[in-house]
Structures are given as structure tokens and as C-alpha cells.
Design a protein around this motif. Structure first.
Motif, PDB file in Angstrom:
ATOM      1  N   MET A   1      -7.217  -0.013 -17.931  1.00 25.68           N
ATOM      2  CA  MET A   1      -6.129  -0.949 -18.233  1.00 25.68           C
ATOM      3  C   MET A   1      -4.865  -0.198 -18.647  1.00 25.68           C
ATOM      4  O   MET A   1      -3.801  -0.374 -18.092  1.00 25.68           O
ATOM      5  N   ALA A   2      -5.085   0.727 -19.595  1.00 27.78           N
ATOM      6  CA  ALA A   2      -3.934   1.479 -20.074  1.00 27.78           C
ATOM      7  C   ALA A   2      -3.330   2.305 -18.942  1.00 27.78           C
ATOM      8  O   ALA A   2      -2.118   2.380 -18.803  1.00 27.78           O
ATOM      9  N   SER A   3      -4.227   2.880 -18.131  1.00 24.79           N
ATOM     10  CA  SER A   3      -3.719   3.741 -17.071  1.00 24.79           C
ATOM     11  C   SER A   3      -3.001   2.908 -16.019  1.00 24.79           C
ATOM     12  O   SER A   3      -2.024   3.345 -15.422  1.00 24.79           O
ATOM     13  N   LYS A   4      -3.504   1.682 -15.820  1.00 25.05           N
ATOM     14  CA  LYS A   4      -2.850   0.811 -14.853  1.00 25.05           C
ATOM     15  C   LYS A   4      -1.418   0.497 -15.324  1.00 25.05           C
ATOM     16  O   LYS A   4      -0.467   0.519 -14.542  1.00 25.05           O
ATOM     17  N   LYS A   5      -1.352   0.235 -16.623  1.00 23.79           N
ATOM     18  CA  LYS A   5      -0.044  -0.094 -17.172  1.00 23.79           C
ATOM     19  C   LYS A   5       0.910   1.098 -17.002  1.00 23.79           C
ATOM     20  O   LYS A   5       2.066   0.943 -16.645  1.00 23.79           O
ATOM     21  N   LYS A   6       0.348   2.277 -17.249  1.00 25.38           N
ATOM     22  CA  LYS A   6       1.180   3.472 -17.128  1.00 25.38           C
ATOM     23  C   LYS A   6       1.651   3.650 -15.687  1.00 25.38           C
ATOM     24  O   LYS A   6       2.805   3.993 -15.430  1.00 25.38           O
ATOM     25  N   GLU A   7       0.718   3.378 -14.772  1.00 29.48           N
ATOM     26  CA  GLU A   7       1.086   3.485 -13.369  1.00 29.48           C
ATOM     27  C   GLU A   7       2.246   2.553 -13.047  1.00 29.48           C
ATOM     28  O   GLU A   7       3.177   2.923 -12.355  1.00 29.48           O
ATOM     29  N   GLY A   8       2.132   1.329 -13.584  1.00 28.65           N
ATOM     30  CA  GLY A   8       3.188   0.340 -13.349  1.00 28.65           C
ATOM     31  C   GLY A   8       4.521   0.839 -13.852  1.00 28.65           C
ATOM     32  O   GLY A   8       5.533   0.732 -13.154  1.00 28.65           O
ATOM     33  N   SER A   9       4.521   1.421 -15.045  1.00 34.03           N
ATOM     34  CA  SER A   9       5.797   1.860 -15.606  1.00 34.03           C
ATOM     35  C   SER A   9       6.316   3.078 -14.853  1.00 34.03           C
ATOM     36  O   SER A   9       7.508   3.268 -14.704  1.00 34.03           O
ATOM     37  N   ASN A  10       5.368   3.889 -14.329  1.00 37.47           N
ATOM     38  CA  ASN A  10       5.815   5.018 -13.511  1.00 37.47           C
ATOM     39  C   ASN A  10       6.512   4.540 -12.250  1.00 37.47           C
ATOM     40  O   ASN A  10       7.542   5.080 -11.863  1.00 37.47           O
ATOM     41  N   ALA A  11       5.906   3.501 -11.638  1.00 35.03           N
ATOM     42  CA  ALA A  11       6.519   2.960 -10.420  1.00 35.03           C
ATOM     43  C   ALA A  11       7.894   2.401 -10.753  1.00 35.03           C
ATOM     44  O   ALA A  11       8.851   2.594  -9.997  1.00 35.03           O
ATOM     45  N   ALA A  12       7.981   1.721 -11.896  1.00 35.36           N
ATOM     46  CA  ALA A  12       9.275   1.167 -12.293  1.00 35.36           C
ATOM     47  C   ALA A  12      10.272   2.298 -12.490  1.00 35.36           C
ATOM     48  O   ALA A  12      11.435   2.205 -12.071  1.00 35.36           O
ATOM     49  N   LEU A  13       9.816   3.376 -13.109  1.00 34.81           N
ATOM     50  CA  LEU A  13      10.715   4.508 -13.362  1.00 34.81           C
ATOM     51  C   LEU A  13      11.225   5.128 -12.060  1.00 34.81           C
ATOM     52  O   LEU A  13      12.418   5.384 -11.926  1.00 34.81           O
ATOM     53  N   THR A  14      10.305   5.352 -11.125  1.00 36.73           N
ATOM     54  CA  THR A  14      10.771   5.966  -9.874  1.00 36.73           C
ATOM     55  C   THR A  14      11.800   5.065  -9.197  1.00 36.73           C
ATOM     56  O   THR A  14      12.788   5.555  -8.646  1.00 36.73           O
ATOM     57  N   GLY A  15      11.572   3.740  -9.270  1.00 40.33           N
ATOM     58  CA  GLY A  15      12.545   2.809  -8.696  1.00 40.33           C
ATOM     59  C   GLY A  15      13.896   2.921  -9.382  1.00 40.33           C
ATOM     60  O   GLY A  15      14.939   2.920  -8.729  1.00 40.33           O
ATOM     61  N   LEU A  16      13.846   3.041 -10.707  1.00 41.03           N
ATOM     62  CA  LEU A  16      15.113   3.130 -11.461  1.00 41.03           C
ATOM     63  C   LEU A  16      15.855   4.432 -11.138  1.00 41.03           C
ATOM     64  O   LEU A  16      17.082   4.443 -11.015  1.00 41.03           O
ATOM     65  N   TYR A  17      15.084   5.507 -10.966  1.00 41.01           N
ATOM     66  CA  TYR A  17      15.731   6.775 -10.612  1.00 41.01           C
ATOM     67  C   TYR A  17      16.367   6.691  -9.221  1.00 41.01           C
ATOM     68  O   TYR A  17      17.455   7.227  -8.983  1.00 41.01           O
ATOM     69  N   ALA A  18      15.658   5.990  -8.312  1.00 46.57           N
ATOM     70  CA  ALA A  18      16.227   5.825  -6.974  1.00 46.57           C
ATOM     71  C   ALA A  18      17.543   5.054  -7.071  1.00 46.57           C
ATOM     72  O   ALA A  18      18.511   5.364  -6.368  1.00 46.57           O
ATOM     73  N   GLU A  19      17.560   4.051  -7.960  1.00 45.94           N
ATOM     74  CA  GLU A  19      18.803   3.288  -8.147  1.00 45.94           C
ATOM     75  C   GLU A  19      19.913   4.188  -8.692  1.00 45.94           C
ATOM     76  O   GLU A  19      21.063   4.118  -8.250  1.00 45.94           O
ATOM     77  N   LEU A  20      19.541   5.018  -9.677  1.00 42.55           N
ATOM     78  CA  LEU A  20      20.536   5.942 -10.238  1.00 42.55           C
ATOM     79  C   LEU A  20      21.133   6.807  -9.147  1.00 42.55           C
ATOM     80  O   LEU A  20      22.343   7.010  -9.075  1.00 42.55           O
ATOM     81  N   ASN A  21      20.254   7.297  -8.281  1.00 45.39           N
ATOM     82  CA  ASN A  21      20.690   8.176  -7.206  1.00 45.39           C
ATOM     83  C   ASN A  21      21.703   7.470  -6.302  1.00 45.39           C
ATOM     84  O   ASN A  21      22.762   8.012  -5.990  1.00 45.39           O
ATOM     85  N   THR A  22      21.370   6.231  -5.932  1.00 45.30           N
ATOM     86  CA  THR A  22      22.263   5.463  -5.052  1.00 45.30           C
ATOM     87  C   THR A  22      23.583   5.155  -5.754  1.00 45.30           C
ATOM     88  O   THR A  22      24.668   5.326  -5.184  1.00 45.30           O
ATOM     89  N   LEU A  23      23.479   4.695  -6.993  1.00 51.86           N
ATOM     90  CA  LEU A  23      24.687   4.327  -7.738  1.00 51.86           C
ATOM     91  C   LEU A  23      25.567   5.546  -7.994  1.00 51.86           C
ATOM     92  O   LEU A  23      26.791   5.450  -8.003  1.00 51.86           O
ATOM     93  N   GLY A  24      24.913   6.688  -8.183  1.00 46.79           N
ATOM     94  CA  GLY A  24      25.660   7.916  -8.417  1.00 46.79           C
ATOM     95  C   GLY A  24      26.508   8.278  -7.211  1.00 46.79           C
ATOM     96  O   GLY A  24      27.647   8.723  -7.343  1.00 46.79           O
ATOM     97  N   GLN A  25      25.951   8.061  -6.034  1.00 46.04           N
ATOM     98  CA  GLN A  25      26.716   8.356  -4.814  1.00 46.04           C
ATOM     99  C   GLN A  25      27.891   7.411  -4.657  1.00 46.04           C
ATOM    100  O   GLN A  25      28.882   7.732  -4.013  1.00 46.04           O
ATOM    101  N   ALA A  26      27.764   6.207  -5.233  1.00 45.79           N
ATOM    102  CA  ALA A  26      28.833   5.211  -5.095  1.00 45.79           C
ATOM    103  C   ALA A  26      29.781   5.209  -6.302  1.00 45.79           C
ATOM    104  O   ALA A  26      30.687   4.382  -6.367  1.00 45.79           O
ATOM    105  N   ASP A  27      29.538   6.129  -7.242  1.00 45.77           N
ATOM    106  CA  ASP A  27      30.348   6.184  -8.463  1.00 45.77           C
ATOM    107  C   ASP A  27      30.405   4.848  -9.201  1.00 45.77           C
ATOM    108  O   ASP A  27      31.460   4.433  -9.693  1.00 45.77           O
ATOM    109  N   GLU A  28      29.273   4.181  -9.268  1.00 48.43           N
ATOM    110  CA  GLU A  28      29.198   2.885  -9.973  1.00 48.43           C
ATOM    111  C   GLU A  28      28.819   3.138 -11.431  1.00 48.43           C
ATOM    112  O   GLU A  28      27.676   2.923 -11.845  1.00 48.43           O
ATOM    113  N   TYR A  29      29.821   3.576 -12.204  1.00 50.42           N
ATOM    114  CA  TYR A  29      29.504   4.094 -13.530  1.00 50.42           C
ATOM    115  C   TYR A  29      28.936   3.040 -14.482  1.00 50.42           C
ATOM    116  O   TYR A  29      27.996   3.310 -15.224  1.00 50.42           O
TER     117      TYR A  29
END
Lengths: 169, 71
Positions: A1-29
Motif C-alpha cells: 500500500m505504502a509503496s503503491k502510494k509512493k509510486e503514485g507520487s513518483n508518477a505525479a512528480l515526473t509529470g510535474l517535472y515534464a511540465e516544468l520543462n515545457t513551461l521553461g521553454q516557453a518562459d512561463e514564469y
């Protein structure tokens, strides 16, 4: 259960980093600041998210906030010497900016460039000249014309204050 | 009667070049495989700029980063 939750938050994190990457290219500060906050609320050790946030604040001209953010997460931000010194420079706290630079483990060309600008602001034209010579010798980018303009400004100030041009060493 | 005009030295132009050194860190390692692949054009653009024979190393890299921003 705990590991599943961690996996979920990891997936959320990778998604957020991908967003940062995209926004960074667009200078969306503004948006970057929001996403960085989300990442930092999930992972307090996320240095790169913090760095994204600080750089966005700087680009928005919010230097006070950027400094505050760095002192709030002092431990995490301890490696962001350039960012800290740049904020101090823009806030005209030139002496403090020099101190921040001297605390960096390595004097990179970027730090030296900022240092040359700081010496100029502090009317320390001889040191500015010396630092510029070094930066110009070791840099190859699209800004050499601007750098030469800065060097010319330093030379003009040296002449105006009746100081000799330091020897190349 | 106003005093005679006198030339005064103007303040030389001075550029803030340090601002150019502020760049976002590379988060491709944090994005996970799928997202990294989706963002491949960007990453490839950057790596391509680094790897491809380009005049003047750092220049190409910086240009690559900015071309990257243009996408």
C-alpha cells in the motif's frame, strides 16, 4: 500500500517535472512558480524545482522574494551562489553580492562575469578590468560585442578617474 | 542669464551580461522515460546542438538552448 502510494507520487512528480520543462521553454514564469511549489510540497529536497522557482522570480524582477525563498530553504539553496549573488547585485547590495560570490567553491566564468560587473558598480575599475580580461579570454559566446562595450566603459572610467590601465598579467 | 553650456562626460553604456547565465537546470532525468521521450525534440535539440559539429562549442550550446526555447 505504502509503496503503491509512493509510486503514485513518483508518477505525479515526473509529470510535474515534464511540465516544468515545457513551461521553461516557453518562459512561463508565473506557472513555473506554481508547479515548483507543488513539487517542493511533495519533495522538500527538490533542488532543481527550487532553482526553477528562483530563476523565474528573478526573471519577473522579484529579487527580494527570490532571496527570501533562498534563505527560507537555506540548506537546499546553499549551492545557488550565482542566483543569490545576482539578486543582491540587482538590489544594489554590491558588497554582499561579492561576499556571496567568494563563498562559491569554484570561481566559474559566470561568477567572474558577475564579479566584473560588481567591481564596475563599486567603482573598482582596475579589478573590473582585470576580471573582464580574464572572462573575455576564456569565453566564446554571442555576447562578446557587449562584453567589449563593458570593457570600454571600464577603460573610460579608468581614464576619467586618472587611473592607469592595469598590466596584462 | 543662464551660464554657458559645458560638455559633461556621459555615462558609458554598460550591459548586464550576467543575466544570460541564469538558465533553468536540466530536468530530463526527473521527467521519467515516457515524458522524456515526449519531450525528445527538446532534449534532442539540446543534445544535437552539443554533439553536432558546431562552430565554437559554447556558442552552439547556448544557441541550442535558445532554439530549444523557441520550439
Amino acid at each position: 500500500m505504502a509503496s503503491k502510494k509512493k509510486e503514485g507520487s513518483n508518477a505525479a512528480l515526473t509529470g510535474l517535472y515534464a511540465e516544468l520543462n515545457t513551461l521553461g521553454q516557453a518562459d512561463e514564469y508565473e506557472k513555473i512558480i506554481k508547479i515548483s511549489n507543488k513539487i517542493l510540497s511533495m519533495d522538500k529536497t527538490a533542488l532543481k524545482a527550487l532553482q526553477y522557482k528562483i530563476i523565474s522570480l528573478i526573471n519577473l524582477g522579484r529579487f527580494d522574494e527570490a532571496l527570501k525563498q533562498m534563505s527560507n530553504s537555506a540548506k537546499l539553496a546553499s549551492s545557488l551562489h550565482f542566483e543569490k549573488a545576482y539578486c543582491l547585485y540587482r538590489l544594489n547590495k554590491n558588497q554582499e553580492a561579492l561576499e556571496a560570490i567568494s563563498q562559491a567553491p569554484e570561481q566559474t566564468l559566470q561568477l567572474k562575469e558577475l564579479k566584473a560587473q560588481l567591481f564596475y558598480k563599486l567603482d573598482r575599475f582596475q579589478e573590473s578590468h582585470q576580471t573582464y580580461r580574464e572572462v573575455i579570454k576564456n569565453t566564446d559566446d554571442d555576447f562578446n560585442d557587449e562584453r567589449m562595450a563593458n570593457l570600454a566603459a571600464v577603460l573610460a572610467q579608468l581614464a576619467m578617474t586618472n587611473q592607469p590601465v592595469p598590466d596584462a598579467s | 542669464m543662464p551660464p554657458a553650456m559645458q560638455p559633461v562626460p556621459c555615462k558609458p553604456l554598460f550591459f548586464d551580461l550576467a543575466l544570460n547565465h541564469l538558465q533553468f537546470p536540466d530536468v530530463s532525468g526527473e521527467m521519467g522515460a515516457r515524458a522524456a521521450a515526449a519531450a525528445a525534440p527538446a532534449a534532442a535539440g539540446q543534445k544535437g546542438a552539443q554533439a553536432a559539429a558546431q562552430p565554437g562549442g559554447l556558442t552552439g550550446f547556448v544557441k541550442g538552448l535558445w532554439g530549444w526555447g523557441g520550439k
